[in-house]
Design a protein around this motif. Structure first.
Motif, PDB file in Angstrom:
ATOM      1  N   GLY A  49       0.812  -1.213   0.000  1.00  0.00           N
ATOM      2  CA  GLY A  49       0.000   0.000   0.000  1.00  0.00           C
ATOM      3  C   GLY A  49       0.844   1.260   0.000  1.00  0.00           C
ATOM      4  O   GLY A  49       0.551   2.213  -0.727  1.00  0.00           O
ATOM      5  N   ALA A  50       1.914   1.278   0.798  1.00  0.00           N
ATOM      6  CA  ALA A  50       2.780   2.455   0.851  1.00  0.00           C
ATOM      7  C   ALA A  50       3.493   2.672  -0.482  1.00  0.00           C
ATOM      8  O   ALA A  50       3.655   3.808  -0.935  1.00  0.00           O
ATOM      9  N   ARG A  51       3.898   1.595  -1.124  1.00  0.00           N
ATOM     10  CA  ARG A  51       4.549   1.733  -2.436  1.00  0.00           C
ATOM     11  C   ARG A  51       3.562   2.272  -3.464  1.00  0.00           C
ATOM     12  O   ARG A  51       3.910   3.130  -4.285  1.00  0.00           O
ATOM     13  N   SER A  52       2.327   1.802  -3.414  1.00  0.00           N
ATOM     14  CA  SER A  52       1.306   2.306  -4.339  1.00  0.00           C
ATOM     15  C   SER A  52       1.017   3.779  -4.084  1.00  0.00           C
ATOM     16  O   SER A  52       0.856   4.557  -5.027  1.00  0.00           O
ATOM     17  N   ALA A  53       0.947   4.174  -2.821  1.00  0.00           N
ATOM     18  CA  ALA A  53       0.709   5.577  -2.490  1.00  0.00           C
ATOM     19  C   ALA A  53       1.896   6.444  -2.879  1.00  0.00           C
ATOM     20  O   ALA A  53       1.727   7.597  -3.289  1.00  0.00           O
ATOM     21  N   ALA A  54       3.108   5.917  -2.761  1.00  0.00           N
ATOM     22  CA  ALA A  54       4.311   6.687  -3.087  1.00  0.00           C
ATOM     23  C   ALA A  54       4.374   7.035  -4.570  1.00  0.00           C
ATOM     24  O   ALA A  54       4.953   8.062  -4.937  1.00  0.00           O
ATOM     25  N   ILE A  55       3.783   6.213  -5.417  1.00  0.00           N
ATOM     26  CA  ILE A  55       3.815   6.509  -6.853  1.00  0.00           C
ATOM     27  C   ILE A  55       2.552   7.216  -7.331  1.00  0.00           C
ATOM     28  O   ILE A  55       2.360   7.399  -8.522  1.00  0.00           O
ATOM     29  N   GLY A  56       1.687   7.614  -6.401  1.00  0.00           N
ATOM     30  CA  GLY A  56       0.573   8.495  -6.753  1.00  0.00           C
ATOM     31  C   GLY A  56      -0.813   7.889  -6.768  1.00  0.00           C
ATOM     32  O   GLY A  56      -1.755   8.531  -7.225  1.00  0.00           O
ATOM     33  N   MET A  57      -0.999   6.683  -6.267  1.00  0.00           N
ATOM     34  CA  MET A  57      -2.334   6.087  -6.240  1.00  0.00           C
ATOM     35  C   MET A  57      -3.202   6.800  -5.203  1.00  0.00           C
ATOM     36  O   MET A  57      -2.715   7.236  -4.166  1.00  0.00           O
ATOM     37  N   ALA A  58      -4.499   6.911  -5.473  1.00  0.00           N
ATOM     38  CA  ALA A  58      -5.436   7.568  -4.555  1.00  0.00           C
ATOM     39  C   ALA A  58      -5.567   6.757  -3.265  1.00  0.00           C
ATOM     40  O   ALA A  58      -5.508   5.533  -3.284  1.00  0.00           O
ATOM     41  N   PRO A  59      -5.746   7.446  -2.114  1.00  0.00           N
ATOM     42  CA  PRO A  59      -5.790   6.737  -0.828  1.00  0.00           C
ATOM     43  C   PRO A  59      -6.960   5.773  -0.667  1.00  0.00           C
ATOM     44  O   PRO A  59      -6.779   4.664  -0.194  1.00  0.00           O
ATOM     45  N   ASP A  81       3.069  15.338   6.131  1.00  0.00           N
ATOM     46  CA  ASP A  81       3.606  16.649   5.731  1.00  0.00           C
ATOM     47  C   ASP A  81       3.000  17.154   4.428  1.00  0.00           C
ATOM     48  O   ASP A  81       3.520  18.085   3.818  1.00  0.00           O
ATOM     49  N   GLY A  82       1.938  16.559   3.975  1.00  0.00           N
ATOM     50  CA  GLY A  82       1.315  16.967   2.719  1.00  0.00           C
ATOM     51  C   GLY A  82       1.615  15.989   1.602  1.00  0.00           C
ATOM     52  O   GLY A  82       2.344  15.019   1.765  1.00  0.00           O
ATOM     53  N   VAL A  83       1.057  16.287   0.413  1.00  0.00           N
ATOM     54  CA  VAL A  83       1.148  15.359  -0.702  1.00  0.00           C
ATOM     55  C   VAL A  83       2.178  15.826  -1.738  1.00  0.00           C
ATOM     56  O   VAL A  83       2.086  15.501  -2.903  1.00  0.00           O
ATOM     57  N   ALA A  84       3.182  16.554  -1.341  1.00  0.00           N
ATOM     58  CA  ALA A  84       4.222  17.019  -2.266  1.00  0.00           C
ATOM     59  C   ALA A  84       5.315  15.957  -2.386  1.00  0.00           C
ATOM     60  O   ALA A  84       5.575  15.217  -1.425  1.00  0.00           O
ATOM     61  N   PRO A  85       5.947  15.859  -3.558  1.00  0.00           N
ATOM     62  CA  PRO A  85       7.052  14.912  -3.714  1.00  0.00           C
ATOM     63  C   PRO A  85       8.162  15.174  -2.678  1.00  0.00           C
ATOM     64  O   PRO A  85       8.469  16.317  -2.370  1.00  0.00           O
ATOM     65  N   VAL A 144       4.421   9.224   3.109  1.00  0.00           N
ATOM     66  CA  VAL A 144       3.091   8.657   3.255  1.00  0.00           C
ATOM     67  C   VAL A 144       3.203   7.522   4.265  1.00  0.00           C
ATOM     68  O   VAL A 144       4.206   6.803   4.295  1.00  0.00           O
ATOM     69  N   ARG A 145       2.202   7.402   5.113  1.00  0.00           N
ATOM     70  CA  ARG A 145       2.201   6.371   6.149  1.00  0.00           C
ATOM     71  C   ARG A 145       0.949   5.507   5.998  1.00  0.00           C
ATOM     72  O   ARG A 145      -0.165   6.028   6.011  1.00  0.00           O
ATOM     73  N   SER A 152       0.809  -3.225  11.617  1.00  0.00           N
ATOM     74  CA  SER A 152       2.021  -2.844  10.912  1.00  0.00           C
ATOM     75  C   SER A 152       1.837  -1.452  10.337  1.00  0.00           C
ATOM     76  O   SER A 152       0.735  -1.103   9.904  1.00  0.00           O
ATOM     77  N   THR A 153       2.903  -0.664  10.342  1.00  0.00           N
ATOM     78  CA  THR A 153       2.914   0.656   9.755  1.00  0.00           C
ATOM     79  C   THR A 153       4.126   0.769   8.846  1.00  0.00           C
ATOM     80  O   THR A 153       5.230   0.420   9.252  1.00  0.00           O
ATOM     81  N   THR A 154       3.901   1.247   7.637  1.00  0.00           N
ATOM     82  CA  THR A 154       4.994   1.460   6.694  1.00  0.00           C
ATOM     83  C   THR A 154       5.002   2.912   6.270  1.00  0.00           C
ATOM     84  O   THR A 154       3.961   3.486   5.951  1.00  0.00           O
ATOM     85  N   ASP A 155       6.174   3.504   6.262  1.00  0.00           N
ATOM     86  CA  ASP A 155       6.372   4.904   5.899  1.00  0.00           C
ATOM     87  C   ASP A 155       7.285   4.952   4.679  1.00  0.00           C
ATOM     88  O   ASP A 155       8.378   4.389   4.701  1.00  0.00           O
ATOM     89  N   MET A 156       6.823   5.599   3.598  1.00  0.00           N
ATOM     90  CA  MET A 156       7.636   5.736   2.377  1.00  0.00           C
ATOM     91  C   MET A 156       7.602   7.167   1.895  1.00  0.00           C
ATOM     92  O   MET A 156       6.670   7.918   2.165  1.00  0.00           O
ATOM     93  N   ARG A 157       8.636   7.518   1.146  1.00  0.00           N
ATOM     94  CA  ARG A 157       8.762   8.868   0.582  1.00  0.00           C
ATOM     95  C   ARG A 157       7.993   8.936  -0.735  1.00  0.00           C
ATOM     96  O   ARG A 157       8.051   8.035  -1.559  1.00  0.00           O
ATOM     97  N   LEU A 158       7.238  10.025  -0.915  1.00  0.00           N
ATOM     98  CA  LEU A 158       6.478  10.222  -2.140  1.00  0.00           C
ATOM     99  C   LEU A 158       7.408  10.557  -3.295  1.00  0.00           C
ATOM    100  O   LEU A 158       8.369  11.316  -3.141  1.00  0.00           O
ATOM    101  N   GLU A 159       7.121  10.006  -4.452  1.00  0.00           N
ATOM    102  CA  GLU A 159       7.932  10.287  -5.637  1.00  0.00           C
ATOM    103  C   GLU A 159       7.331  11.386  -6.452  1.00  0.00           C
ATOM    104  O   GLU A 159       6.186  11.661  -6.447  1.00  0.00           O
TER     105      GLU A 159
END
Length: 157
Positions: A54-64, A108-112, A116-117, A150-157
């Motif tokens: 889910g975090a990987r999908s959100a990091a590449i721009g998928m809707a929540p 921190d917002g949806v900026a690259p 995303v958590r 489980s919680t996963t945190d990834m950086r938005l691309e």
């Protein structure tokens, strides 16, 4: 002479039965514990993998997407177009009825460059009577389920 041997064998049979009765509960707890530990570990690995997907999908721009308890929303096991749907589709093998929470947050917002958590919680119910056996000896110290999260945190691309 033979009657003495027969009497001696009868006494040892009774002794073996008493020894077995003393050891059987500990043996059952051990066996049930191994089985439930393995299945609980499977649940944890599945939940962890689902939040990572889910975090990987959100990091590449998928809707929540949205999660509501009871199966409404995107958490139906077949939706792959939202982050919540992706998490639920990954966790479908566990059974979605015990899924208690799926959340997607952008602290921190949806900026690259921001993060995303994705967080998920699942109630694992024991598949063996382990909780009943342990509760009998300890007075109810082991509940009927364990919360796996489980919680996963990834950086938005």
């Amino acid at each position: 002479m033979l009657s003495w041997i027969a009497e001696r064998l009868r006494k040892t049979r009774g002794q073996s039965l008493v020894e077995f009765a003393l050891i059987a509960p500990m043996f059952l707890i051990l066996i049930f514990g191994v089985i439930d530990f393995g299945m609980g570990l499977r649940a944890y690995i599945t939940v962890s993998q689902a939040t990572r997907e889910g975090a990987r999908s959100a990091a590449i721009g998928m809707a929540p997407g949205t999660f509501t308890t009871g199966g409404a929303g995107d958490c139906n096991g077949s939706t792959n177009t939202t982050v919540v749907g992706k998490v639920c589709a990954t966790m479908d093998s566990l059974g979605l009825s015990n899924l208690s929470e799926v959340s997607v947050t952008y602290p921190d917002g949806v900026a690259p460059g921001n993060s995303v958590r994705v967080h998920a919680e699942y109630e694992y119910d024991y598949i063996t009577p382990l909780s009943a056996v342990v509760s009998f000896f300890t007075g109810g110290s082991l509940g009927g389920s364990v919360t796996v999260s489980s919680t996963t945190d990834m950086r938005l691309e």
